[in-house]
Design a protein around this motif. Structure first.
Motif, PDB file in Angstrom:
ATOM      1  N   LEU A 239      46.833  16.618  79.612  1.00  0.00           N
ATOM      2  CA  LEU A 239      47.600  16.620  80.743  1.00  0.00           C
ATOM      3  C   LEU A 239      47.125  16.834  82.015  1.00  0.00           C
ATOM      4  O   LEU A 239      45.977  17.562  82.111  1.00  0.00           O
ATOM      5  N   ARG A 240      47.766  16.238  82.986  1.00  0.00           N
ATOM      6  CA  ARG A 240      47.175  16.280  84.382  1.00  0.00           C
ATOM      7  C   ARG A 240      47.823  17.460  85.155  1.00  0.00           C
ATOM      8  O   ARG A 240      48.977  17.469  85.116  1.00  0.00           O
ATOM      9  N   PHE A 241      46.883  17.980  85.823  1.00  0.00           N
ATOM     10  CA  PHE A 241      47.387  18.956  87.053  1.00  0.00           C
ATOM     11  C   PHE A 241      46.691  18.649  88.499  1.00  0.00           C
ATOM     12  O   PHE A 241      46.034  17.816  88.511  1.00  0.00           O
ATOM     13  N   LYS A 242      47.431  19.461  89.406  1.00  0.00           N
ATOM     14  CA  LYS A 242      46.901  19.218  90.640  1.00  0.00           C
ATOM     15  C   LYS A 242      46.807  20.844  91.076  1.00  0.00           C
ATOM     16  O   LYS A 242      47.489  21.656  91.085  1.00  0.00           O
ATOM     17  N   LYS A 243      45.424  20.888  92.029  1.00  0.00           N
ATOM     18  CA  LYS A 243      45.177  22.245  92.364  1.00  0.00           C
ATOM     19  C   LYS A 243      45.814  22.429  93.711  1.00  0.00           C
ATOM     20  O   LYS A 243      45.843  21.581  94.741  1.00  0.00           O
ATOM     21  N   ILE A 244      46.576  23.623  94.037  1.00  0.00           N
ATOM     22  CA  ILE A 244      47.419  23.838  95.500  1.00  0.00           C
ATOM     23  C   ILE A 244      46.977  25.228  95.621  1.00  0.00           C
ATOM     24  O   ILE A 244      47.128  26.269  94.798  1.00  0.00           O
ATOM     25  N   TYR A 245      46.800  25.376  97.047  1.00  0.00           N
ATOM     26  CA  TYR A 245      46.680  26.851  97.355  1.00  0.00           C
ATOM     27  C   TYR A 245      47.997  27.256  97.884  1.00  0.00           C
ATOM     28  O   TYR A 245      48.663  26.684  98.847  1.00  0.00           O
ATOM     29  N   SER A 246      48.417  28.433  97.242  1.00  0.00           N
ATOM     30  CA  SER A 246      49.819  28.876  97.518  1.00  0.00           C
ATOM     31  C   SER A 246      49.669  29.978  98.799  1.00  0.00           C
ATOM     32  O   SER A 246      48.975  31.050  98.706  1.00  0.00           O
ATOM     33  N   ARG A 247      50.325  29.659 100.025  1.00  0.00           N
ATOM     34  CA  ARG A 247      50.448  30.639 100.915  1.00  0.00           C
ATOM     35  C   ARG A 247      51.089  31.974 100.620  1.00  0.00           C
ATOM     36  O   ARG A 247      50.818  32.905 101.415  1.00  0.00           O
ATOM     37  N   THR A 248      52.218  31.883  99.677  1.00  0.00           N
ATOM     38  CA  THR A 248      52.931  32.964  99.397  1.00  0.00           C
ATOM     39  C   THR A 248      51.953  33.862  98.607  1.00  0.00           C
ATOM     40  O   THR A 248      52.007  35.108  98.772  1.00  0.00           O
ATOM     41  N   ALA A 249      51.333  33.276  97.356  1.00  0.00           N
ATOM     42  CA  ALA A 249      50.738  34.122  96.474  1.00  0.00           C
ATOM     43  C   ALA A 249      49.217  34.275  96.955  1.00  0.00           C
ATOM     44  O   ALA A 249      48.457  35.217  96.480  1.00  0.00           O
ATOM     45  N   LYS A 250      48.748  33.366  97.942  1.00  0.00           N
ATOM     46  CA  LYS A 250      47.681  33.869  98.704  1.00  0.00           C
ATOM     47  C   LYS A 250      46.347  33.493  97.621  1.00  0.00           C
ATOM     48  O   LYS A 250      45.489  34.062  97.499  1.00  0.00           O
ATOM     49  N   GLU A 251      46.570  32.451  96.657  1.00  0.00           N
ATOM     50  CA  GLU A 251      45.632  32.126  95.729  1.00  0.00           C
ATOM     51  C   GLU A 251      45.832  30.637  95.317  1.00  0.00           C
ATOM     52  O   GLU A 251      46.569  29.996  95.639  1.00  0.00           O
ATOM     53  N   TRP A 252      44.758  30.116  94.747  1.00  0.00           N
ATOM     54  CA  TRP A 252      44.963  28.760  94.220  1.00  0.00           C
ATOM     55  C   TRP A 252      45.617  28.668  92.885  1.00  0.00           C
ATOM     56  O   TRP A 252      45.523  29.787  91.992  1.00  0.00           O
ATOM     57  N   ILE A 253      46.591  27.946  92.768  1.00  0.00           N
ATOM     58  CA  ILE A 253      47.269  27.732  91.492  1.00  0.00           C
ATOM     59  C   ILE A 253      47.314  26.326  91.012  1.00  0.00           C
ATOM     60  O   ILE A 253      47.088  25.405  91.795  1.00  0.00           O
ATOM     61  N   LEU A 254      47.696  25.796  89.793  1.00  0.00           N
ATOM     62  CA  LEU A 254      47.638  24.853  89.381  1.00  0.00           C
ATOM     63  C   LEU A 254      49.416  24.463  89.051  1.00  0.00           C
ATOM     64  O   LEU A 254      50.126  25.264  88.921  1.00  0.00           O
ATOM     65  N   LYS A 255      49.465  23.069  89.438  1.00  0.00           N
ATOM     66  CA  LYS A 255      50.932  22.425  89.227  1.00  0.00           C
ATOM     67  C   LYS A 255      50.844  21.274  88.345  1.00  0.00           C
ATOM     68  O   LYS A 255      49.950  20.517  88.672  1.00  0.00           O
ATOM     69  N   SER A 256      51.824  20.846  87.543  1.00  0.00           N
ATOM     70  CA  SER A 256      51.737  19.887  86.624  1.00  0.00           C
ATOM     71  C   SER A 256      52.011  18.658  87.469  1.00  0.00           C
ATOM     72  O   SER A 256      52.830  18.673  88.514  1.00  0.00           O
ATOM     73  N   MET A 257      51.556  17.635  87.283  1.00  0.00           N
ATOM     74  CA  MET A 257      51.658  16.508  87.771  1.00  0.00           C
ATOM     75  C   MET A 257      52.857  15.531  86.565  1.00  0.00           C
ATOM     76  O   MET A 257      52.293  15.532  85.352  1.00  0.00           O
TER      77      MET A 257
END
Length: 358
Positions: free
Chosen positions: A283-301
Motif C-alpha cells: 500500500l502506498r502512502f505519502k508523508k505530510i506535515y500537519s500544521r494543525t497536529a504539528k507533527e508528520w503524518i501518513l496519508k493514503s494515496m
C-alpha cells in the motif's frame, strides 16, 4: 445526479443524507451559496442547489434556502429519507423541526469537534490557562469517543461527556446519586499519573473548561449526536468544487452553476477509489506535515482519477450542436446579474448626481 437518485429509488430503502453549504468566497461576503446533499453509504452527491444572495435577506440566510430547496427536490423524486445530517445552524434546526418532523435530524460530530477545538485553543492563549492546550486533542478525541460508544442513548452520551471533568483532575472513580462510575481507560500506572499534567479543581483553566463542557446548548444538542454521523466526506467534495470554481475568482450566475454541476460527476465517478499499491503490492502512502497536529503524518494515496464523464459530455455537446431544434429547447433560469437591490439608473441621472472634489 438523476442516475444516482434513480438507482437509490429502485433499491426501495430509506437513505441517510449528509448536507452542508459552501460559500463562493471566504468570510461573510458571499454572493453564492452551494448547498449539497451526499448519500451516506455510496458517498455520492445526489442534489446540489445554487443560491444567490439577492434571493435572501443576507449571505448567512442562503444556507437555509439552499438546504430546503435541495431536500424538497429529493423528496419530490419519491425517495424515503430516514436521517439528515447537518451542522448545528439554528435556522436549519428549526426548519427540520417545523417542516420535516418525520425525518431524524442528526448533527455533524466533525463540525462540533472542530468548534470545540477552536474554543479550547482560544482559551489556552489566555494567561493562566496555557495547560488547556495540552488537553485539546484529548478532549476532542473524548467527545468523538462518547458519541461512538453511547449506544445511541443520549443519557449515556451526556454522562460520559461530563465525566471528563473528573478524569481531567486525576479522579478516575466517582459517585453520582448513589451510583459509582469509573473511567474506561483502565488502571493508570504510577509513572503515567506523575507525567500527566492534571488540572486543579477550582483553577481558572478548570472553571473555563467546565463552562464549555456543561454549556446548556451543547448538552441539549447531544441528543442529536447519538448516531456518530459526520460530513467529512462532503469536505472532500468541496475541495473538488475548488478545482472548477476557485473562491478567489468571481463568476456570473450561469457560469457558477455550470462549474458547480461539473464538480458533481467528477466526484461521483471517482468516489470509492482503491488505495494505490506499488509493483510489489505494498500500500502506498505519502508523508505530510500537519500544521494543525504539528507533527508528520501518513496519508493514503489512491488510484488515479478518471474523467469518462467529460468524454460523454463532449459527445452530447456535439450531438446537440447538430440538432437544429436544440437552441429552442434550452430553458434558462432568470437571475439578476447584479446583487444590487434595484436596477441601475441611467448614465445621465448618475452624472447629474456626481460630485467631484476638484
Amino acid at each position: 445526479m438523476e442516475d444516482v437518485l434513480r438507482e437509490m429509488k429502485n433499491q426501495c430503502k430509506p437513505i441517510t443524507l449528509m448536507g452542508d453549504g459552501r460559500s463562493d468566497s471566504p468570510g461573510f461576503s458571499a454572493k453564492y451559496m452551494v448547498y449539497s446533499f451526499m448519500e451516506e453509504t455510496t458517498e455520492k452527491i445526489v442534489q446540489v442547489q445554487l443560491v444567490q444572495k439577492t434571493e435572501c435577506s443576507s449571505s448567512v440566510a442562503m444556507e437555509k434556502v439552499g438546504m430546503e430547496r435541495a431536500l424538497d427536490a429529493i423528496i419530490a423524486q419519491g425517495l424515503s429519507i430516514e436521517t439528515v445530517v447537518t451542522d448545528r445552524a439554528p435556522s436549519i434546526k428549526k426548519l427540520m423541526k417545523d417542516k420535516y418532523p418525520s425525518i431524524n435530524h442528526q448533527f455533524d460530530v466533525w463540525h462540533v469537534c472542530k468548534g470545540l477545538k477552536k474554543k479550547l485553543l482560544s482559551l489556552g492563549k489566555k494567561k493562566g490557562m496555557e495547560d488547556l492546550l495540552l488537553w485539546t486533542r484529548s478532549i476532542t478525541n473524548h467527545f468523538w469517543w462518547c458519541c461512538q460508544h453511547c449506544g445511541q442513548d443520549s443519557s449515556v452520551l451526556k454522562r460520559r461527556w461530563i465525566s471528563l471533568l473528573h478524569h481531567i483532575t486525576g479522579e478516575h472513580e466517582w459517585t453520582v446519586e448513589g451510583e459509582t462510575y469509573s473511567c474506561s481507560h483502565g488502571t493508570l500506572t504510577e509513572d503515567q499519573c506523575l507525567r500527566t499534567r492534571w488540572l486543579q479543581s477550582g483553577s481558572p483553566s478548570f472553571k473555563a473548561l467546565k463552562s464549555l463542557i456543561e454549556n446548556k446548548f451543547l448538552i441539549r444538542d447531544l441528543e442529536q449526536m447519538t448516531q456518530l454521523k459526520h460530513t467529512g466526506s462532503l469536505e472532500v467534495y468541496h475541495n473538488v468544487i475548488l478545482k472548477f470554481a476557485p473562491k478567489r475568482l468571481h463568476f456570473t450566475y450561469d457560469t457558477m452553476l455550470a462549474r458547480t454541476e461539473l464538480a458533481v460527476p467528477d466526484h461521483n465517478e471517482n468516489v470509492g477509489r482503491f488505495q494505490a499499491v506499488t509493483r510489489e503490492g505494498v500500500l502506498r502512502f505519502k508523508k505530510i506535515y500537519s500544521r494543525t497536529a504539528k507533527e508528520w503524518i501518513l496519508k493514503s494515496m489512491y488510484e488515479k482519477k478518471t474523467n469518462h464523464y467529460a468524454r460523454e459530455l463532449m459527445s452530447r455537446t456535439v450531438e446537440n450542436r447538430t440538432d437544429i431544434n436544440f437552441r429552442s429547447n434550452i430553458s434558462r433560469n432568470v437571475h439578476p446579474v447584479s446583487i444590487a437591490p434595484e436596477p441601475a439608473p441611467s448614465t445621465e441621472e448618475l452624472l447629474s448626481k456626481r460630485r467631484s472634489r476638484t
